[in-house]
Design a protein around this motif. Structure first.
Motif, PDB file in Angstrom:
ATOM      1  N   ILE A 132      52.058  29.955  43.923  1.00 49.33           N
ATOM      2  CA  ILE A 132      50.989  29.248  44.636  1.00 49.33           C
ATOM      3  C   ILE A 132      51.353  29.359  46.109  1.00 49.33           C
ATOM      4  CG2 ILE A 132      49.742  27.080  44.944  1.00 49.33           C
ATOM      5  CD1 ILE A 132      49.423  28.208  42.160  1.00 49.33           C
ATOM      6  N   ASP A 133      50.746  30.324  46.799  1.00 48.52           N
ATOM      7  CA  ASP A 133      51.208  30.657  48.148  1.00 48.52           C
ATOM      8  C   ASP A 133      50.437  29.969  49.265  1.00 48.52           C
ATOM      9  OD1 ASP A 133      48.818  32.023  48.096  1.00 48.52           O
ATOM     10  OD2 ASP A 133      49.695  34.026  48.239  1.00 48.52           O
ATOM     11  N   GLN A 134      49.451  29.130  48.904  1.00 51.25           N
ATOM     12  CA  GLN A 134      48.743  28.360  49.914  1.00 51.25           C
ATOM     13  C   GLN A 134      48.044  27.192  49.226  1.00 51.25           C
ATOM     14  OE1 GLN A 134      45.380  31.808  49.966  1.00 51.25           O
ATOM     15  NE2 GLN A 134      45.382  30.502  51.739  1.00 51.25           N
TER      16      GLN A 134
ATOM     17  N   PRO B 156      41.412  30.509  54.244  1.00 46.60           N
ATOM     18  CA  PRO B 156      41.338  31.166  55.563  1.00 46.60           C
ATOM     19  C   PRO B 156      40.724  32.561  55.514  1.00 46.60           C
ATOM     20  CG  PRO B 156      43.457  30.089  55.286  1.00 46.60           C
ATOM     21  CD  PRO B 156      42.763  30.003  53.963  1.00 46.60           C
ATOM     22  N   LYS B 157      41.086  33.340  54.488  1.00 49.79           N
ATOM     23  CA  LYS B 157      40.564  34.703  54.381  1.00 49.79           C
ATOM     24  C   LYS B 157      39.611  34.862  53.210  1.00 49.79           C
ATOM     25  CE  LYS B 157      44.599  36.753  56.630  1.00 49.79           C
ATOM     26  NZ  LYS B 157      45.717  37.736  56.509  1.00 49.79           N
ATOM     27  N   SER B 158      39.116  33.737  52.704  1.00 51.66           N
ATOM     28  CA  SER B 158      38.071  33.712  51.678  1.00 51.66           C
ATOM     29  C   SER B 158      38.373  34.642  50.498  1.00 51.66           C
ATOM     30  CB  SER B 158      36.722  34.061  52.319  1.00 51.66           C
ATOM     31  OG  SER B 158      35.662  33.848  51.421  1.00 51.66           O
ATOM     32  N   ASP B 159      37.519  35.642  50.275  1.00 50.08           N
ATOM     33  CA  ASP B 159      37.661  36.491  49.094  1.00 50.08           C
ATOM     34  C   ASP B 159      38.941  37.330  49.129  1.00 50.08           C
ATOM     35  OD1 ASP B 159      36.535  37.347  46.586  1.00 50.08           O
ATOM     36  OD2 ASP B 159      36.126  39.280  47.523  1.00 50.08           O
TER      37      ASP B 159
ATOM     38  N   ASP C  88      41.882  36.280  50.152  1.00 48.84           N
ATOM     39  CA  ASP C  88      42.907  35.419  49.569  1.00 48.84           C
ATOM     40  C   ASP C  88      42.740  35.365  48.050  1.00 48.84           C
ATOM     41  OD1 ASP C  88      44.252  34.702  51.906  1.00 48.84           O
ATOM     42  OD2 ASP C  88      42.868  33.061  52.338  1.00 48.84           O
ATOM     43  N   ARG C  89      41.503  35.254  47.599  1.00 47.27           N
ATOM     44  CA  ARG C  89      41.254  35.194  46.155  1.00 47.27           C
ATOM     45  C   ARG C  89      41.712  36.479  45.475  1.00 47.27           C
ATOM     46  NH1 ARG C  89      35.407  34.221  43.379  1.00 47.27           N
ATOM     47  NH2 ARG C  89      34.912  36.111  44.545  1.00 47.27           N
ATOM     48  N   GLN C  90      41.460  37.624  46.095  1.00 47.43           N
ATOM     49  CA  GLN C  90      41.910  38.893  45.518  1.00 47.43           C
ATOM     50  C   GLN C  90      43.423  38.883  45.317  1.00 47.43           C
ATOM     51  OE1 GLN C  90      40.531  42.190  47.949  1.00 47.43           O
ATOM     52  NE2 GLN C  90      38.598  41.143  48.291  1.00 47.43           N
ATOM     53  N   ARG C  91      44.153  38.389  46.320  1.00 46.75           N
ATOM     54  CA  ARG C  91      45.606  38.343  46.216  1.00 46.75           C
ATOM     55  C   ARG C  91      46.033  37.444  45.066  1.00 46.75           C
ATOM     56  NH1 ARG C  91      46.390  36.327  50.609  1.00 46.75           N
ATOM     57  NH2 ARG C  91      47.025  34.195  50.110  1.00 46.75           N
TER      58      ARG C  91
ATOM     59  N   ALA D 161      44.883  27.935  35.705  1.00 50.03           N
ATOM     60  CA  ALA D 161      45.083  29.297  36.205  1.00 50.03           C
ATOM     61  C   ALA D 161      43.745  29.971  36.496  1.00 50.03           C
ATOM     62  CB  ALA D 161      45.881  30.115  35.191  1.00 50.03           C
ATOM     63  N   LEU D 162      42.808  29.836  35.561  1.00 49.11           N
ATOM     64  CA  LEU D 162      41.505  30.461  35.748  1.00 49.11           C
ATOM     65  C   LEU D 162      40.770  29.851  36.938  1.00 49.11           C
ATOM     66  CD1 LEU D 162      39.395  32.449  34.746  1.00 49.11           C
ATOM     67  CD2 LEU D 162      38.552  30.696  33.186  1.00 49.11           C
ATOM     68  N   ASP D 163      40.856  28.540  37.076  1.00 51.74           N
ATOM     69  CA  ASP D 163      40.208  27.867  38.195  1.00 51.74           C
ATOM     70  C   ASP D 163      40.831  28.293  39.518  1.00 51.74           C
ATOM     71  OD1 ASP D 163      38.471  25.800  39.388  1.00 51.74           O
ATOM     72  OD2 ASP D 163      40.344  24.720  39.747  1.00 51.74           O
ATOM     73  N   TYR D 164      42.157  28.342  39.574  1.00 52.55           N
ATOM     74  CA  TYR D 164      42.863  28.694  40.815  1.00 52.55           C
ATOM     75  C   TYR D 164      42.475  30.079  41.313  1.00 52.55           C
ATOM     76  CZ  TYR D 164      46.759  29.990  43.873  1.00 52.55           C
ATOM     77  OH  TYR D 164      47.508  30.439  44.935  1.00 52.55           O
ATOM     78  N   VAL D 165      42.452  31.062  40.420  1.00 57.35           N
ATOM     79  CA  VAL D 165      42.219  32.435  40.873  1.00 57.35           C
ATOM     80  C   VAL D 165      40.745  32.719  41.157  1.00 57.35           C
ATOM     81  CG1 VAL D 165      44.244  33.281  39.652  1.00 57.35           C
ATOM     82  CG2 VAL D 165      42.009  33.406  38.529  1.00 57.35           C
ATOM     83  N   ARG D 166      39.874  31.746  40.910  1.00 56.02           N
ATOM     84  CA  ARG D 166      38.452  31.958  41.201  1.00 56.02           C
ATOM     85  C   ARG D 166      38.017  31.321  42.518  1.00 56.02           C
ATOM     86  NH1 ARG D 166      34.755  30.728  36.182  1.00 56.02           N
ATOM     87  NH2 ARG D 166      33.322  31.909  37.467  1.00 56.02           N
ATOM     88  N   GLN D 167      38.921  30.599  43.175  1.00 54.99           N
ATOM     89  CA  GLN D 167      38.543  29.882  44.391  1.00 54.99           C
ATOM     90  C   GLN D 167      38.565  30.789  45.616  1.00 54.99           C
ATOM     91  OE1 GLN D 167      37.307  26.861  43.895  1.00 54.99           O
ATOM     92  NE2 GLN D 167      37.886  27.225  41.742  1.00 54.99           N
ATOM     93  N   ARG D 168      37.563  30.645  46.456  1.00 53.14           N
ATOM     94  CA  ARG D 168      37.545  31.350  47.744  1.00 53.14           C
ATOM     95  C   ARG D 168      37.020  30.470  48.873  1.00 53.14           C
ATOM     96  NH1 ARG D 168      32.338  35.095  48.612  1.00 53.14           N
ATOM     97  NH2 ARG D 168      30.852  34.095  47.187  1.00 53.14           N
TER      98      ARG D 168
END
Length: 353
Positions: free
Chosen positions: A170-172, A234-237, A239-242, A223-230
């Protein structure tokens, strides 16, 4: 990877069982009238695999690709490079005869929608995937994909649950747009009714994921909720891609752990859950063939890539995303088999987290 790491799959009965559990369909639209594809004797590198994540939808709803990831495996077949295509990237979508779509410039996540119509208000997701594949190919220069998969996000949660959760970075700090702290859906705001164009239609307390110096254990829904947030990042999508790439590496690491591959009951649950989450096209090879072909690709040898991009503004209005010119150089290295050399010269393309 789970298949190749699991001792259970030495049984031909179980090989057949897990291969048959995955819904295999023609995703690339290149087999005439349902004819069987020619099967090559084996799977050799380099190979390119297109992974697309979608929400569960019925056949009356046009599908949108919420996540688009390309996996490039070099000729050595012992490492992999993962790069994401921004869902709002404005691209040229090719014409598509099956739906009468004449082609045009639009956000890439609409390609599945333009390619999915089969008449009478019905939509076919695999048919939509074929136009998306052509669109991604046009963007990247990848002429054909060697395999592809549509991943149902709801089914993916069941895979994580079958493994007992997933431990990932969880980097941010991230606040959930969709869920309350207990995992229940956040209510929609009365000021922003369903069907409106509001960007933030939800209200009430939010589930929060806090930045940590050590990987955190998440349940499937988390996990599913976390990786779907944008929204709010700060960098929107980007950050989500990462986060999605980090999730894939963490899933692979945990799936290959002794807790899974040497536990017959858990391995069986994971593989059956994976079968229900996927629609797969291996170009004549089933999912077990691919699992064994990629047996040497370990999580430590998976490099996640960040493509440089920025917002596309027209007369002061945001229209979507655009990639920097150096992204084309990266795509060239993928097609020429020189990704490792490219990354030595452009280390900024590597996601460090």
């Amino acid at each position: 990877m789970v298949i190749s790491g699991g001792t259970l799959v030495t049984s031909q009965v179980l090989v057949s069982r897990y291969a048959g559990a995955v819904d295999e369909k023609n995703l690339f639209g290149d087999a005439a009238n349902g004819a069987a594809k020619e099967v090559k004797s084996d799977i050799k590198g380099p190979v390119n695999i297109l992974l697309v994540g979608i929400d569960p939808r019925n056949d009356t709803t046009a599908p949108l690709s919420d996540s688009i990831i390309v996996v490039h495996v070099p000729a050595s077949m012992d490492e992999a490079y993962l790069f994401s295509i921004p869902r709002d990237l404005v691209v040229d979508i090719p014409a598509f005869e099956k739906t009468g779509f004449r082609g045009g410039r639009a956000k890439i996540n609409a390609a599945m929608s333009y390619g999915s119509s089969i008449g009478n208000g019905k939509h076919d997701v695999p048919q939509g995937f074929s136009l998306l594949a052509k669109t991604v190919g046009k963007l990247t220069g990848i002429k054909t994909f060697d395999a592809g998969a549509i991943i149902n996000f709801g089914g993916f949660r069941k895979i994580v649950d079958a493994m007992g959760g997933v431990t990932m970075p969880i980097d941010q700090n991230v606040k959930s747009e969709h869920l309350a702290p207990d995992g229940s859906p956040r209510p929609r705001s009365g000021r922003c009714p369903v069907g409106s164009n509001c960007e933030h239609p939800y209200t009430g307390p939010q589930k929060t994921y806090k930045k940590s110096s050590t990987p955190q254990h998440l349940e499937g829904w988390e996990a599913l909720d976390y990786v779907r947030q944008r929204y709010g990042l700060p960098k929107s999508d980007y950050d989500r891609q990462r986060h999605q790439q980090q999730f894939i590496k963490a899933m692979a690491q945990q799936a290959l752990s002794k807790d899974v591959v040497t536990n017959p009951g858990k391995l069986d649950k994971v593989l059956r859950a994976a079968g229900k989450a996927l629609i797969f096209d291996g170009n004549g090879h089933n999912v077990v063939d691919w699992g064994l072909a990629l047996k040497n690709v370990k999580p430590a040898n998976m490099t996640t890539i960040k493509l440089p991009g920025r917002g596309l503004m027209v007369n002061g209005s945001y229209r979507g995303e655009q990639l920097d010119p150096t992204a084309d150089e990266f795509f060239t290295s993928v097609n020429e088999g020189t990704v490792a050399n490219f990354l030595l010269e452009h280390p900024e393309f590597i996601n460090k987290s």
